[in-house]
Design an enzyme around this catalytic site. Sequence first.
Site, PDB file in Angstrom:
ATOM      1  N   SER A 127       0.851  -1.179   0.000  1.00 12.76           N
ATOM      2  CA  SER A 127       0.000   0.000   0.000  1.00 12.76           C
ATOM      3  C   SER A 127       0.887   1.229   0.000  1.00 12.76           C
ATOM      4  CB  SER A 127      -0.884  -0.002   1.254  1.00 12.76           C
ATOM      5  OG  SER A 127      -1.471   1.264   1.487  1.00 12.76           O
ATOM      6  N   TYR A 140      -2.094   0.155  10.544  1.00 11.14           N
ATOM      7  CA  TYR A 140      -2.055  -0.356   9.167  1.00 11.14           C
ATOM      8  C   TYR A 140      -0.708  -0.053   8.524  1.00 11.14           C
ATOM      9  CZ  TYR A 140      -3.468  -1.122   4.292  1.00 11.14           C
ATOM     10  OH  TYR A 140      -3.552  -1.579   3.000  1.00 11.14           O
TER      11      TYR A 140
END
Length: 233
Positions: A127, A140
């Site tokens: 990501s 995250y």
Amino acid sequence: MSKTILVTGAGRGLGRTLAEQLTARGDKVIAHARSESALDGVPHDRKLVFDLAEPAAIADAVAELGLERLDGVIHNAGVVHIGTVAEQSLEWWQQTLTINITAPAELTRALLPALRAARGHVVFVNSGAGISAGPKWSSYAASKHALRALADSLRAEEQPNGVRVTSVYPSHFATDMQRSVREQYDADYDPARATSPDSIAKTIVDLLNTPADMVVNELRIEPPNPLPIRARS
């Protein structure tokens, strides 16, 4: 030549699209999901059913497959909890780190003999948060930074064995996770300004088909005009 590719999180979103595209080009897909029902309608040759939140079960599940060769694994599954460090609970931290980094590490370890035998390819779907972290992304982003470290170490270790390792960093693409992130931020969402799962999947499938004399170590993907994640005023 047909390849055998394992896809985690194949029940929906990008994982399902990957299973569809790989099958369409003639590959054999080993589809992973948390439950068998999640794989209803997903094209696959074999299935691997276990919860990534319980990585102790991974080695036995892989052993039951009896794989001698594996051409590739795409680590696609993941979770995200949006919140400030002050709001992130211990449960959120444990779940995010277990699913996003510990489980991929253990699954890769269990698959390595078969990957080495095939001189296979490991793809980590990372990501933009794995490159830089912003407010409310702590758990995250920490897991995705760790995933990058796992990929870098694995690449260096497995080069002599012919195993290729690629980290893909997609940003702002149209998935349930992106919608969830926008909802948690109370931000607007416009799928027309996001990259489609079809485009991301095609790029990953193409990576698996790169010539044997090269490897793409890292690849960043963004839409041309992404909608910033900002809370509604």
